[in-house]
Scaffold this active site. Structure first.
Site, PDB file in Angstrom:
ATOM      1  N   HIS A 267       0.877  -1.190   0.000  1.00 36.40           N
ATOM      2  CA  HIS A 267       0.000   0.000   0.000  1.00 36.40           C
ATOM      3  C   HIS A 267       0.907   1.231   0.000  1.00 36.40           C
ATOM      4  O   HIS A 267       1.547   1.512  -0.995  1.00 36.40           O
ATOM      5  CB  HIS A 267      -0.932  -0.116   1.205  1.00 36.40           C
ATOM      6  CG  HIS A 267      -2.052   0.863   1.246  1.00 36.40           C
ATOM      7  ND1 HIS A 267      -2.407   1.657   0.195  1.00 36.40           N
ATOM      8  CD2 HIS A 267      -2.941   1.165   2.240  1.00 36.40           C
ATOM      9  CE1 HIS A 267      -3.438   2.417   0.542  1.00 36.40           C
ATOM     10  NE2 HIS A 267      -3.778   2.134   1.778  1.00 36.40           N
ATOM     11  N   HIS A 306      -2.542  -2.271  -9.944  1.00 37.86           N
ATOM     12  CA  HIS A 306      -3.433  -1.643  -8.983  1.00 37.86           C
ATOM     13  C   HIS A 306      -4.714  -2.448  -8.911  1.00 37.86           C
ATOM     14  O   HIS A 306      -5.161  -2.975  -9.931  1.00 37.86           O
ATOM     15  CB  HIS A 306      -3.749  -0.207  -9.425  1.00 37.86           C
ATOM     16  CG  HIS A 306      -4.278   0.639  -8.320  1.00 37.86           C
ATOM     17  ND1 HIS A 306      -5.603   0.630  -7.967  1.00 37.86           N
ATOM     18  CD2 HIS A 306      -3.656   1.495  -7.475  1.00 37.86           C
ATOM     19  CE1 HIS A 306      -5.765   1.453  -6.945  1.00 37.86           C
ATOM     20  NE2 HIS A 306      -4.616   1.984  -6.617  1.00 37.86           N
ATOM     21  N   ASP A 362       2.733   5.363  -7.232  1.00 36.77           N
ATOM     22  CA  ASP A 362       4.000   5.246  -6.509  1.00 36.77           C
ATOM     23  C   ASP A 362       5.222   5.074  -7.396  1.00 36.77           C
ATOM     24  O   ASP A 362       6.345   5.104  -6.905  1.00 36.77           O
ATOM     25  CB  ASP A 362       3.937   4.061  -5.540  1.00 36.77           C
ATOM     26  CG  ASP A 362       3.055   4.377  -4.363  1.00 36.77           C
ATOM     27  OD1 ASP A 362       3.129   5.522  -3.904  1.00 36.77           O
ATOM     28  OD2 ASP A 362       2.299   3.499  -3.926  1.00 36.77           O
TER      29      ASP A 362
END
Ligand code: ACO
Length: 428
Positions: A267, A306, A362
């Protein structure tokens, strides 16, 4: 005629019409489907909530296939271009963009609460010198519940508002203290003349100068990164916030749990993992070998894939642009070449294409943070600062939703059947 789903139970031959609303059936409507009087009714099995909505929400809309992200109906691209983090936080929490007067009052309230109680400072000093800042962050947020017992009044609107101001205002100060602690520098008190992001940079990087000079490019980049991370509907940490909050504990305790969920490498820890991965790869020549290992199941391409986005994460596109602006100030991050080449290869490779694995938020954010001078251990903390607004908006929505109760999933028990206790000497 209303939309319904007709189910025939082959065990009993009975038929049931289950209403469909907003593209979903209510799992509790299946309870009436019973096989005999002893049966307590059909339930659904959905590990990791792959296909179960746990709430109705008005905050964030995502269309993962089309790569759309909207807060309260406003596209993320427009907010990243025109808004500030505090304005976006107001939007997320209160549902509308503020008027000029509302924004001034909101900003004043937030900046009023940026300081930490001196005892919090002492608490933070108790951590080991090399304590992970995210561990420090989540413990400190949890400790807040003991400093603000009034936060237990969760059904008092004024009290909730106060905790909202405190939380949004104080998380950058906790984050900055955690950072300064980890490098052995004295804590810097907030400077409320500066913007939210500018003050954060001041608390992180101020040395002996009387007034910290904020670089406007880095300040804006941080605002954009904060906007992009402010909310993302029912992700792991937000579900934790709602789940813990559903027991009616105070928001600080619930948020400590949400921050703990964000700490995990799948996460909020993913951008830290991306940088470690880029460092391990080391150079562009090693990429084909690395990709081969990923495809053989020996590790993941961090920053890719994702649960919701099955196309390019819209936030990753904005971050990629922001990276160029930041590198113009800080100098180019040498790991960028590896990241760009990894992305190029992965976007052409059948393994990643067929699984719809694209760069997520990210993949590039860590490169920016590193170029700005943050150690990798600060990355999840930088995520938690803006996500605070999303967490508390979702928490409040959950509290005020008359359909919500304490979160308590069911299970399918597959363990041993009832058996008698065996005395120690008789066990083989
Ligand atoms: N690298 C290689 N293969 C991957 C990756 C990846 N990053 N992500 C998924 N896959 C593969 C899986 O091995 C699986 O393949 P299989 O069908 O052959 O078994 C398939 O793609 C589906 O993967 P799942 O794990 O079922 O997908 P899920 O939706 O559960 O996982 C997740 C999503 C956790 C984000 C995953 O893609 C991942 O681990 N990515 C890397 C970590 C990461 O970047 N996390 C940040 C997410 S964004 C955020 O939290 C802010």
């Amino acid at each position: 005629m209303a939309d319904t789903l007709t189910i025939t139970d082959n065990r009993t031959g009975k038929q049931y019409d289950i209403p469909i609303k907003d593209g979903a059936i209510r799992a509790t409507d299946l309870k009436q489907i019973k096989n005999g009087t002893e049966d307590t009714g059909l339930i659904t099995y959905d590990p990791a909530f792959m296909s179960t909505a746990s709430c109705r929400s008005r905050i964030t809309f995502i269309d993962g296939d089309k790569g759309i992200l909207e807060y309260r109906g406003y596209p993320i691209e427009q907010l990243a271009e025109h808004s500030t983090y505090l304005e976006t936080a107001y939007l997320i929490l209160f549902g509308e963009l503020p008027t000029d007067a509302q924004l001034k009052e909101w900003t004043k309230q937030i900046m009023l609460h940026t300081m930490l109680h001196e005892n919090i400072k002492k608490l933070m000093e108790g951590f080991q010198y090399d304590a992970h800042p995210m561990g420090v962050f989540l413990s400190t947020v949890g400790a807040f519940s003991t400093f603000y017992p009034d936060a237990k009044q969760i059904f008092d609107e004024q009290s909730r508002k106060k905790q909202i101001h405190r939380l949004i205002a104080k998380v950058p100060t906790i984050a900055a203290y955690a950072f300064r602690h980890s490098i052995g520098r004295p804590y810097v008190y907030p400077d409320n003349d500066l913007s939210f992001a500018g003050n954060f940079l001041n608390m992180l990087f101020k040395m002996t100068e009387l007034k910290y000079q904020v670089n406007p490019v880095l300040e804006r980049a941080l605002e954009i990164l904060f906007i992009l991370h402010a909310d993302h509907e029912q992700n792991c940490s937000t579900s934790a916030m709602r789940g813990i909050g559903s027991s009616h504990v105070d928001p600080y305790s619930a948020m400590a749990g949400a921050a703990a969920a964000l700490y995990g490498p799948l996460h909020g820890g993913a951008n830290e993992a991306v940088l470690r991965m880029l460092n391990e790869i080391g150079s562009v020549q090693n990429i084909p070998g690395f990709i081969k290992r990923v495809k053989a199941g020996e590790g993941r391409l961090m920053g890719f894939g994702h649960r919701v986005y099955k196309s390019y994460d819209p936030r990753a596109k904005i971050i990629k642009r922001t990276a160029d602006q930041v590198f113009a100030v800080t100098g180019r991050n040498p790991l960028l070449d590896i990241a760009l080449e990894l992305e190029r290869i992965a976007l052409e490779d059948e393994y990643f294409v067929s699984r719809k694995l694209y760069p997520n938020v990210d993949f590039y954010s860590g490169l920016i943070y590193q170029a700005m001078g943050f150690p990798v251990t600060m990355f999840p903390v930088l995520f938690a600062i803006p996500r605070t607004s999303g967490w508390i908006a979702q928490w409040e929505e959950m509290l005020l939703d008359p359909e919500q109760k304490i979160a308590r999933p069911r299970q399918l028990y597959i363990g041993a059947k009832r058996r008698e206790y065996v005395a120690l000497e008789k066990r083989s």
